[in-house]
Design an enzyme around this catalytic site. Structure first.
Site, short mmCIF file in Angstrom:
data_model
loop_
_atom_site.label_atom_id
_atom_site.label_comp_id
_atom_site.label_asym_id
_atom_site.label_seq_id
_atom_site.Cartn_x
_atom_site.Cartn_y
_atom_site.Cartn_z
N ASP A 11 63.66 33.26 6.89
CA ASP A 11 65.10 33.14 7.53
C ASP A 11 66.00 33.00 6.34
O ASP A 11 66.17 32.20 5.50
CB ASP A 11 65.31 31.80 8.24
CG ASP A 11 64.65 32.05 9.67
OD1 ASP A 11 63.79 33.02 9.73
OD2 ASP A 11 64.44 30.87 10.37
N ASP A 130 61.93 35.13 22.38
CA ASP A 130 61.92 33.55 22.24
C ASP A 130 61.78 33.04 23.81
O ASP A 130 62.54 33.57 24.57
CB ASP A 130 63.04 33.04 21.68
CG ASP A 130 63.37 33.64 20.33
OD1 ASP A 130 62.71 33.95 19.59
OD2 ASP A 130 64.66 33.65 19.80
#
Lengths: 251, 196
Positions: A11, A130
Protein backbone atom coordinates in the site's frame (compact mmCIF):
# COMPACT_ATOMS: atom_id res chain seq x y z
CA UNK A 1 2.77 -27.28 -14.23
CA UNK A 2 1.36 -23.81 -13.61
CA UNK A 3 2.51 -22.62 -10.19
CA UNK A 4 0.36 -21.10 -7.46
CA UNK A 5 1.41 -17.48 -7.03
CA UNK A 6 2.56 -15.61 -3.90
CA UNK A 7 1.89 -11.89 -4.18
CA UNK A 8 3.08 -9.29 -1.66
CA UNK A 9 0.88 -6.20 -1.68
CA UNK A 10 2.37 -2.79 -1.02
CA UNK A 11 0.00 0.00 0.00
CA UNK A 12 1.52 3.31 -1.08
CA UNK A 13 0.87 6.66 0.50
CA UNK A 14 3.01 9.69 -0.35
CA UNK A 15 5.71 7.48 -1.83
CA UNK A 16 6.12 5.06 1.09
CA UNK A 17 4.68 1.64 1.90
CA UNK A 18 2.02 1.38 4.55
CA UNK A 19 -0.28 -1.35 5.79
CA UNK A 20 -3.43 -0.91 7.79
CA UNK A 21 -5.20 -3.31 10.08
CA UNK A 22 -8.87 -3.74 9.18
CA UNK A 23 -8.51 -0.79 6.80
CA UNK A 24 -7.66 1.75 9.56
CA UNK A 25 -4.50 2.67 11.44
CA UNK A 26 -1.34 2.81 9.35
CA UNK A 27 2.22 1.79 10.17
CA UNK A 28 5.16 2.66 7.94
CA UNK A 29 6.82 -0.32 6.24
CA UNK A 30 9.59 0.95 3.95
CA UNK A 31 10.64 2.14 0.51
CA UNK A 32 8.34 0.72 -2.20
CA UNK A 33 11.02 0.07 -4.81
CA UNK A 34 13.58 -1.41 -2.43
CA UNK A 35 10.89 -3.57 -0.87
CA UNK A 36 9.66 -4.68 -4.32
CA UNK A 37 13.19 -5.64 -5.40
CA UNK A 38 13.75 -7.53 -2.18
CA UNK A 39 10.52 -9.49 -2.66
CA UNK A 40 11.39 -10.21 -6.25
CA UNK A 41 14.82 -11.56 -5.22
CA UNK A 42 13.19 -13.65 -2.49
CA UNK A 43 10.89 -15.33 -5.00
CA UNK A 44 7.66 -13.31 -5.00
CA UNK A 45 5.78 -14.18 -8.20
CA UNK A 46 4.13 -10.81 -8.71
CA UNK A 47 3.72 -7.55 -6.85
CA UNK A 48 0.68 -5.37 -6.25
CA UNK A 49 1.14 -1.64 -5.60
CA UNK A 50 -1.98 0.03 -4.27
CA UNK A 51 -2.20 3.82 -4.24
CA UNK A 52 -4.15 4.82 -1.17
CA UNK A 53 -3.49 8.55 -1.63
CA UNK A 54 -6.64 10.45 -2.47
CA UNK A 55 -5.25 13.76 -3.76
CA UNK A 56 -4.53 14.77 -7.33
CA UNK A 57 -0.90 15.55 -6.35
CA UNK A 58 -0.60 12.06 -4.89
CA UNK A 59 -1.79 10.53 -8.18
CA UNK A 60 1.01 12.23 -10.08
CA UNK A 61 3.59 11.06 -7.56
CA UNK A 62 2.24 7.51 -7.86
CA UNK A 63 2.50 7.53 -11.67
CA UNK A 64 6.13 8.62 -11.37
CA UNK A 65 6.69 5.82 -8.89
CA UNK A 66 5.16 3.30 -11.36
CA UNK A 67 7.63 4.45 -14.03
CA UNK A 68 10.51 3.81 -11.61
CA UNK A 69 9.13 0.44 -10.51
CA UNK A 70 8.87 -0.67 -14.16
CA UNK A 71 12.53 0.21 -14.72
CA UNK A 72 13.76 -1.68 -11.66
CA UNK A 73 11.53 -4.73 -11.20
CA UNK A 74 11.84 -7.81 -13.45
CA UNK A 75 8.61 -9.60 -12.48
CA UNK A 76 5.00 -8.63 -13.28
CA UNK A 77 3.28 -6.00 -11.17
CA UNK A 78 -0.26 -4.71 -10.81
CA UNK A 79 -1.21 -1.20 -9.77
CA UNK A 80 -4.49 -0.05 -8.29
CA UNK A 81 -6.16 2.76 -6.43
CA UNK A 82 -7.96 5.77 -7.87
CA UNK A 83 -8.53 4.30 -11.32
CA UNK A 84 -11.83 5.73 -12.53
CA UNK A 85 -11.68 5.87 -16.29
CA UNK A 86 -9.91 4.54 -19.35
CA UNK A 87 -7.39 7.36 -19.40
CA UNK A 88 -6.18 6.42 -15.90
CA UNK A 89 -5.59 2.88 -17.18
CA UNK A 90 -3.78 4.21 -20.23
CA UNK A 91 -1.56 6.44 -18.07
CA UNK A 92 -0.54 3.60 -15.70
CA UNK A 93 0.04 1.01 -18.44
CA UNK A 94 2.13 3.57 -20.31
CA UNK A 95 4.14 4.12 -17.16
CA UNK A 96 4.96 0.40 -17.33
CA UNK A 97 2.43 -1.43 -15.14
CA UNK A 98 1.57 -4.93 -16.37
CA UNK A 99 -1.94 -4.95 -14.97
CA UNK A 100 -4.28 -2.51 -13.30
CA UNK A 101 -6.82 -3.28 -10.63
CA UNK A 102 -10.19 -1.52 -10.40
CA UNK A 103 -12.58 -1.68 -7.47
CA UNK A 104 -15.19 1.00 -6.67
CA UNK A 105 -15.11 2.41 -10.22
CA UNK A 106 -16.11 -0.98 -11.65
CA UNK A 107 -19.15 -1.25 -9.37
CA UNK A 108 -20.18 2.33 -10.18
CA UNK A 109 -19.62 1.80 -13.90
CA UNK A 110 -19.40 -1.91 -14.82
CA UNK A 111 -18.87 -1.06 -18.51
CA UNK A 112 -15.40 0.14 -17.57
CA UNK A 113 -14.43 -3.55 -17.45
CA UNK A 114 -15.64 -4.11 -21.05
CA UNK A 115 -13.80 -0.97 -22.18
CA UNK A 116 -10.51 -1.98 -20.55
CA UNK A 117 -10.73 -5.51 -21.96
CA UNK A 118 -11.50 -4.18 -25.44
CA UNK A 119 -8.76 -1.55 -25.47
CA UNK A 120 -5.95 -3.28 -23.62
CA UNK A 121 -6.95 -6.96 -23.33
CA UNK A 122 -8.50 -8.93 -20.48
CA UNK A 123 -5.10 -9.88 -19.12
CA UNK A 124 -4.45 -6.35 -17.82
CA UNK A 125 -7.78 -6.05 -16.01
CA UNK A 126 -7.90 -7.21 -12.40
CA UNK A 127 -11.25 -6.59 -10.71
CA UNK A 128 -10.75 -6.15 -6.97
CA UNK A 129 -13.72 -6.81 -4.70
CA UNK A 130 -13.95 -5.91 -1.01
CA UNK A 131 -16.77 -7.85 0.60
CA UNK A 132 -18.15 -8.71 4.00
CA UNK A 133 -20.63 -11.26 5.28
CA UNK A 134 -23.95 -9.63 6.23
CA UNK A 135 -27.38 -10.98 7.21
CA UNK A 136 -28.24 -10.99 3.48
CA UNK A 137 -25.04 -12.84 2.52
CA UNK A 138 -21.73 -11.57 1.12
CA UNK A 139 -22.07 -7.90 0.13
CA UNK A 140 -19.56 -5.74 -1.79
CA UNK A 141 -18.24 -2.51 -0.32
CA UNK A 142 -16.96 0.70 -1.92
CA UNK A 143 -14.40 3.34 -1.03
CA UNK A 144 -11.91 1.15 0.81
CA UNK A 145 -14.64 -0.64 2.74
CA UNK A 146 -16.52 2.43 3.95
CA UNK A 147 -19.71 2.15 1.89
CA UNK A 148 -21.92 -0.93 1.64
CA UNK A 149 -23.66 -1.75 -1.64
CA UNK A 150 -26.45 -4.11 -2.63
CA UNK A 151 -24.02 -6.02 -4.87
CA UNK A 152 -23.77 -9.71 -4.02
CA UNK A 153 -20.16 -10.94 -4.09
CA UNK A 154 -20.78 -14.01 -6.26
CA UNK A 155 -23.13 -12.34 -8.75
CA UNK A 156 -20.81 -9.38 -9.15
CA UNK A 157 -17.73 -11.57 -9.62
CA UNK A 158 -19.59 -13.56 -12.31
CA UNK A 159 -20.60 -10.34 -14.07
CA UNK A 160 -17.02 -9.02 -13.95
CA UNK A 161 -15.80 -12.36 -15.38
CA UNK A 162 -18.36 -12.17 -18.22
CA UNK A 163 -17.55 -8.54 -19.00
CA UNK A 164 -13.91 -9.42 -19.62
CA UNK A 165 -12.00 -9.18 -16.34
CA UNK A 166 -8.74 -11.16 -16.45
CA UNK A 167 -8.63 -11.96 -12.71
CA UNK A 168 -10.63 -11.44 -9.53
CA UNK A 169 -8.85 -10.18 -6.42
CA UNK A 170 -11.19 -10.89 -3.52
CA UNK A 171 -10.55 -9.32 -0.10
CA UNK A 172 -12.70 -10.50 2.75
CA UNK A 173 -13.07 -7.51 5.06
CA UNK A 174 -14.00 -9.90 7.88
CA UNK A 175 -10.65 -11.66 7.54
CA UNK A 176 -8.36 -8.75 6.56
CA UNK A 177 -5.79 -7.86 9.22
CA UNK A 178 -7.08 -10.50 11.64
CA UNK A 179 -4.46 -13.12 10.63
CA UNK A 180 -6.76 -16.09 11.13
CA UNK A 181 -6.65 -17.36 7.54
CA UNK A 182 -8.31 -16.50 4.24
CA UNK A 183 -12.07 -16.69 3.55
CA UNK A 184 -11.62 -20.12 1.99
CA UNK A 185 -15.30 -21.13 1.73
CA UNK A 186 -16.19 -18.02 -0.26
CA UNK A 187 -12.95 -18.31 -2.28
CA UNK A 188 -13.68 -21.89 -3.21
CA UNK A 189 -17.17 -20.98 -4.43
CA UNK A 190 -15.74 -18.08 -6.46
CA UNK A 191 -12.93 -20.12 -7.93
CA UNK A 192 -15.22 -23.00 -8.87
CA UNK A 193 -17.82 -20.71 -10.46
CA UNK A 194 -15.48 -18.49 -12.48
CA UNK A 195 -13.46 -19.22 -15.60
CA UNK A 196 -10.68 -16.75 -14.64
CA UNK A 197 -8.03 -16.91 -11.88
CA UNK A 198 -8.94 -15.85 -8.34
CA UNK A 199 -6.48 -14.14 -5.99
CA UNK A 200 -7.12 -14.61 -2.26
CA UNK A 201 -6.60 -11.55 -0.08
CA UNK A 202 -7.06 -10.78 3.59
CA UNK A 203 -6.28 -12.99 6.55
CA UNK A 204 -2.79 -14.46 6.12
CA UNK A 205 -1.11 -14.90 9.49
CA UNK A 206 0.89 -18.10 9.13
CA UNK A 207 2.20 -20.43 6.44
CA UNK A 208 -0.64 -22.90 6.89
CA UNK A 209 -3.12 -20.23 5.78
CA UNK A 210 -1.48 -20.14 2.34
CA UNK A 211 -1.63 -23.91 2.05
CA UNK A 212 -5.29 -23.87 3.10
CA UNK A 213 -6.33 -21.27 0.56
CA UNK A 214 -4.63 -23.17 -2.27
CA UNK A 215 -6.03 -26.54 -1.22
CA UNK A 216 -9.41 -25.70 0.37
CA UNK A 217 -10.06 -22.30 -1.21
CA UNK A 218 -8.98 -23.41 -4.72
CA UNK A 219 -7.25 -20.02 -5.02
CA UNK A 220 -4.88 -19.47 -7.93
CA UNK A 221 -2.79 -16.93 -6.04
CA UNK A 222 -2.51 -15.57 -2.51
CA UNK A 223 -1.86 -11.97 -1.62
CA UNK A 224 -0.57 -10.69 1.70
CA UNK A 225 1.08 -7.59 3.11
CA UNK A 226 2.10 -7.29 6.75
CA UNK A 227 3.33 -10.88 7.21
CA UNK A 228 5.87 -10.09 4.48
CA UNK A 229 6.61 -6.45 5.34
CA UNK A 230 7.48 -7.20 8.94
CA UNK A 231 9.37 -10.38 8.09
CA UNK A 232 6.94 -12.63 9.97
CA UNK A 233 6.86 -15.07 7.05
CA UNK A 234 9.95 -15.01 4.79
CA UNK A 235 8.91 -15.84 1.21
CA UNK A 236 11.64 -18.50 0.58
CA UNK A 237 10.60 -20.34 3.74
CA UNK A 238 6.92 -20.09 2.75
CA UNK A 239 7.58 -21.53 -0.69
CA UNK A 240 9.71 -24.40 0.65
CA UNK A 241 6.88 -25.21 3.03
CA UNK A 242 4.24 -25.13 0.29
CA UNK A 243 6.30 -27.38 -1.96
CA UNK A 244 6.71 -29.83 0.91
CA UNK A 245 2.92 -29.78 1.28
CA UNK A 246 2.61 -30.87 -2.36
CA UNK A 247 1.66 -27.48 -3.80
CA UNK A 248 3.31 -26.43 -7.07
CA UNK A 249 5.26 -23.21 -6.47
CA UNK A 250 8.13 -21.52 -8.29
CA UNK A 251 11.41 -22.10 -6.46
CA UNK B 1 25.30 -3.31 -30.50
CA UNK B 2 22.15 -1.77 -31.95
CA UNK B 3 18.87 -3.36 -30.93
CA UNK B 4 15.57 -2.32 -32.51
CA UNK B 5 12.22 -3.00 -30.88
CA UNK B 6 9.47 -3.00 -33.49
CA UNK B 7 6.89 -0.34 -32.65
CA UNK B 8 3.32 -1.36 -33.46
CA UNK B 9 -0.13 -1.39 -31.86
CA UNK B 10 0.63 -4.00 -29.19
CA UNK B 11 0.92 -3.36 -25.47
CA UNK B 12 3.79 -4.11 -23.13
CA UNK B 13 6.54 -2.81 -25.42
CA UNK B 14 8.11 -0.56 -22.78
CA UNK B 15 8.62 -3.60 -20.49
CA UNK B 16 10.96 -5.09 -23.08
CA UNK B 17 12.73 -1.74 -23.42
CA UNK B 18 13.19 -1.59 -19.62
CA UNK B 19 14.49 -5.17 -19.53
CA UNK B 20 17.26 -4.41 -22.06
CA UNK B 21 18.11 -1.18 -20.23
CA UNK B 22 18.63 -3.26 -17.07
CA UNK B 23 21.21 -5.23 -19.11
CA UNK B 24 22.95 -1.98 -20.06
CA UNK B 25 21.61 -1.83 -23.65
CA UNK B 26 19.70 1.17 -25.06
CA UNK B 27 17.28 -0.23 -27.65
CA UNK B 28 15.49 1.92 -30.24
CA UNK B 29 11.71 1.57 -30.36
CA UNK B 30 10.89 2.21 -34.01
CA UNK B 31 8.76 1.39 -37.05
CA UNK B 32 11.30 2.94 -39.44
CA UNK B 33 12.21 0.19 -41.99
CA UNK B 34 15.75 1.48 -42.54
CA UNK B 35 16.62 1.54 -38.84
CA UNK B 36 15.10 -1.92 -38.32
CA UNK B 37 16.95 -3.40 -41.31
CA UNK B 38 20.30 -1.97 -40.22
CA UNK B 39 20.04 -3.16 -36.58
CA UNK B 40 22.21 -5.96 -35.23
CA UNK B 41 19.22 -7.58 -33.55
CA UNK B 42 15.46 -7.05 -33.75
CA UNK B 43 12.84 -7.64 -31.06
CA UNK B 44 9.19 -8.21 -32.04
CA UNK B 45 7.41 -8.05 -28.68
CA UNK B 46 3.95 -7.36 -27.43
CA UNK B 47 0.71 -8.30 -25.88
CA UNK B 48 -2.43 -7.91 -27.93
CA UNK B 49 -4.99 -9.36 -30.30
CA UNK B 50 -3.88 -11.11 -33.51
CA UNK B 51 -6.42 -9.58 -35.94
CA UNK B 52 -5.84 -5.90 -35.29
CA UNK B 53 -2.09 -6.18 -34.75
CA UNK B 54 -1.68 -8.09 -38.04
CA UNK B 55 -3.81 -5.51 -39.87
CA UNK B 56 -1.64 -2.72 -38.47
CA UNK B 57 1.55 -4.46 -39.63
CA UNK B 58 0.14 -4.99 -43.15
CA UNK B 59 -1.00 -1.39 -43.53
CA UNK B 60 2.56 -0.26 -42.86
CA UNK B 61 4.24 -3.06 -44.88
CA UNK B 62 5.95 -4.16 -41.66
CA UNK B 63 4.77 -7.72 -42.44
CA UNK B 64 7.07 -8.12 -45.47
CA UNK B 65 9.85 -6.25 -43.69
CA UNK B 66 9.85 -8.67 -40.72
CA UNK B 67 9.76 -11.77 -42.95
CA UNK B 68 12.78 -10.54 -44.94
CA UNK B 69 15.00 -9.68 -41.96
CA UNK B 70 18.38 -11.44 -42.01
CA UNK B 71 19.70 -10.65 -38.51
CA UNK B 72 18.60 -12.51 -35.34
CA UNK B 73 14.97 -11.66 -34.54
CA UNK B 74 13.25 -12.45 -31.23
CA UNK B 75 9.44 -12.60 -31.14
CA UNK B 76 7.74 -12.49 -27.75
CA UNK B 77 4.18 -13.63 -26.89
CA UNK B 78 1.85 -12.16 -29.54
CA UNK B 79 5.03 -11.49 -31.54
CA UNK B 80 5.68 -15.24 -31.64
CA UNK B 81 2.07 -16.02 -32.56
CA UNK B 82 2.12 -13.49 -35.41
CA UNK B 83 5.26 -15.21 -36.77
CA UNK B 84 3.23 -18.41 -37.28
CA UNK B 85 1.10 -19.30 -40.33
CA UNK B 86 -2.40 -18.64 -39.04
CA UNK B 87 -4.13 -17.85 -35.73
CA UNK B 88 -7.54 -19.01 -34.51
CA UNK B 89 -7.78 -15.58 -32.89
CA UNK B 90 -10.05 -13.55 -35.22
CA UNK B 91 -9.23 -16.17 -37.92
CA UNK B 92 -6.07 -14.30 -38.86
CA UNK B 93 -3.48 -15.09 -41.54
CA UNK B 94 -0.10 -14.33 -40.00
CA UNK B 95 3.50 -14.00 -41.23
CA UNK B 96 4.17 -17.69 -41.92
CA UNK B 97 7.77 -17.70 -40.67
CA UNK B 98 7.01 -20.76 -38.56
CA UNK B 99 5.03 -23.40 -40.44
CA UNK B 100 2.44 -23.98 -37.71
CA UNK B 101 -1.01 -22.67 -36.72
CA UNK B 102 -1.97 -20.95 -33.44
CA UNK B 103 -4.86 -22.61 -31.55
CA UNK B 104 -7.14 -21.49 -28.71
CA UNK B 105 -6.84 -23.25 -25.34
CA UNK B 106 -9.84 -25.50 -24.73
CA UNK B 107 -10.04 -26.39 -21.02
CA UNK B 108 -11.03 -29.99 -20.35
CA UNK B 109 -11.59 -29.52 -16.66
CA UNK B 110 -12.77 -26.55 -14.67
CA UNK B 111 -9.57 -25.70 -12.83
CA UNK B 112 -7.89 -25.01 -16.19
CA UNK B 113 -8.53 -21.30 -16.48
CA UNK B 114 -8.05 -19.32 -19.67
CA UNK B 115 -5.96 -17.20 -20.04
CA UNK B 116 -3.11 -19.14 -18.51
CA UNK B 117 -1.62 -16.54 -16.23
CA UNK B 118 1.50 -17.09 -14.17
CA UNK B 119 4.72 -19.07 -13.86
CA UNK B 120 5.07 -22.39 -15.61
CA UNK B 121 8.07 -24.61 -16.30
CA UNK B 122 9.81 -25.03 -19.64
CA UNK B 123 11.55 -28.26 -20.59
CA UNK B 124 13.39 -30.03 -23.41
CA UNK B 125 15.21 -26.82 -24.23
CA UNK B 126 17.44 -27.18 -27.27
CA UNK B 127 18.82 -23.85 -28.43
CA UNK B 128 21.57 -21.37 -27.60
CA UNK B 129 18.70 -19.21 -26.30
CA UNK B 130 18.65 -21.50 -23.26
CA UNK B 131 22.39 -21.82 -22.67
CA UNK B 132 23.30 -22.16 -18.96
CA UNK B 133 19.93 -23.67 -18.09
CA UNK B 134 19.10 -26.25 -15.50
CA UNK B 135 16.72 -28.96 -16.61
CA UNK B 136 13.50 -27.18 -15.64
CA UNK B 137 12.98 -23.44 -15.19
CA UNK B 138 9.96 -21.29 -14.39
CA UNK B 139 9.03 -18.44 -16.74
CA UNK B 140 6.05 -16.08 -16.88
CA UNK B 141 3.17 -16.75 -19.29
CA UNK B 142 -0.01 -14.78 -20.08
CA UNK B 143 -1.97 -16.12 -23.04
CA UNK B 144 -5.21 -17.69 -24.30
CA UNK B 145 -3.84 -19.12 -27.57
CA UNK B 146 -0.97 -21.57 -28.00
CA UNK B 147 1.35 -23.02 -30.61
CA UNK B 148 1.27 -26.85 -30.81
CA UNK B 149 4.49 -28.87 -30.76
CA UNK B 150 6.15 -28.76 -34.20
CA UNK B 151 9.54 -29.20 -35.84
CA UNK B 152 10.50 -25.61 -34.88
CA UNK B 153 9.87 -26.23 -31.16
CA UNK B 154 12.97 -25.51 -29.04
CA UNK B 155 11.29 -25.60 -25.61
CA UNK B 156 8.12 -27.24 -24.40
CA UNK B 157 5.69 -26.49 -21.59
CA UNK B 158 2.43 -28.00 -20.40
CA UNK B 159 -0.90 -26.33 -19.71
CA UNK B 160 -4.00 -28.35 -20.63
CA UNK B 161 -1.65 -30.16 -23.05
CA UNK B 162 2.04 -30.01 -24.02
CA UNK B 163 2.81 -27.21 -26.48
CA UNK B 164 5.60 -24.94 -27.75
CA UNK B 165 7.14 -22.53 -25.23
CA UNK B 166 9.70 -21.37 -27.81
CA UNK B 167 10.39 -21.71 -31.54
CA UNK B 168 13.39 -21.34 -33.85
CA UNK B 169 13.99 -21.42 -37.58
CA UNK B 170 16.91 -19.82 -39.46
CA UNK B 171 17.50 -16.37 -37.88
CA UNK B 172 14.09 -16.27 -36.19
CA UNK B 173 13.65 -17.06 -32.48
CA UNK B 174 10.46 -16.70 -30.45
CA UNK B 175 9.12 -17.29 -26.95
CA UNK B 176 5.48 -17.65 -25.89
CA UNK B 177 6.42 -16.52 -22.37
CA UNK B 178 7.69 -13.08 -21.36
CA UNK B 179 11.46 -13.17 -20.69
CA UNK B 180 11.26 -9.46 -19.78
CA UNK B 181 9.03 -10.40 -16.82
CA UNK B 182 10.63 -13.73 -15.90
CA UNK B 183 13.10 -12.55 -13.26
CA UNK B 184 16.73 -13.69 -13.41
CA UNK B 185 15.95 -16.60 -15.77
CA UNK B 186 14.33 -14.19 -18.22
CA UNK B 187 17.37 -11.92 -18.05
CA UNK B 188 19.59 -14.91 -18.88
CA UNK B 189 17.46 -15.68 -21.96
CA UNK B 190 17.72 -12.07 -23.19
CA UNK B 191 21.50 -12.13 -22.58
CA UNK B 192 21.74 -15.39 -24.50
CA UNK B 193 19.86 -13.80 -27.40
CA UNK B 194 22.32 -10.90 -27.42
CA UNK B 195 25.17 -13.44 -27.75
CA UNK B 196 23.68 -15.17 -30.82
Amino acid sequence: MLAKRIIPCLDIKDGTTVKGTNFVGLREAGDPIELGKLYSEQGADELVYLDITASHEGRKTFTQLVTRIAREINIPFTVGGGINELKDVDRLLNAGADKISINSAAIRNPELIDDIAKHFGSQVCVVAIDAKQTDEGWRCFLNGGRLQTEFDLFKWAREANDRGAGEILFTSMDHDGVKQGYADDALRKLSDELSIPVIASGGAGKKEHFRDTFINGHSDAALAASVFHFGEIPIPELKQYLRKEGIEVRL
Amino acid sequence: MQISIIKYNAGNICSVDNAFKRLGIEPIITDDPEIIKSSDKVIFPGQGEAGCTMQYLRERQLDTLIKELKQPVLGICIGMQLMCRHSDEANTDCLGIFDVDVKRFVPNQHNQKVPQMGWNTIEDTKSELFANFNKQEFVYFVHSYYVPLCENTIATTNYIQPYSAALHTRNFYATQFHPEKSGIIGEQILKNFLEI
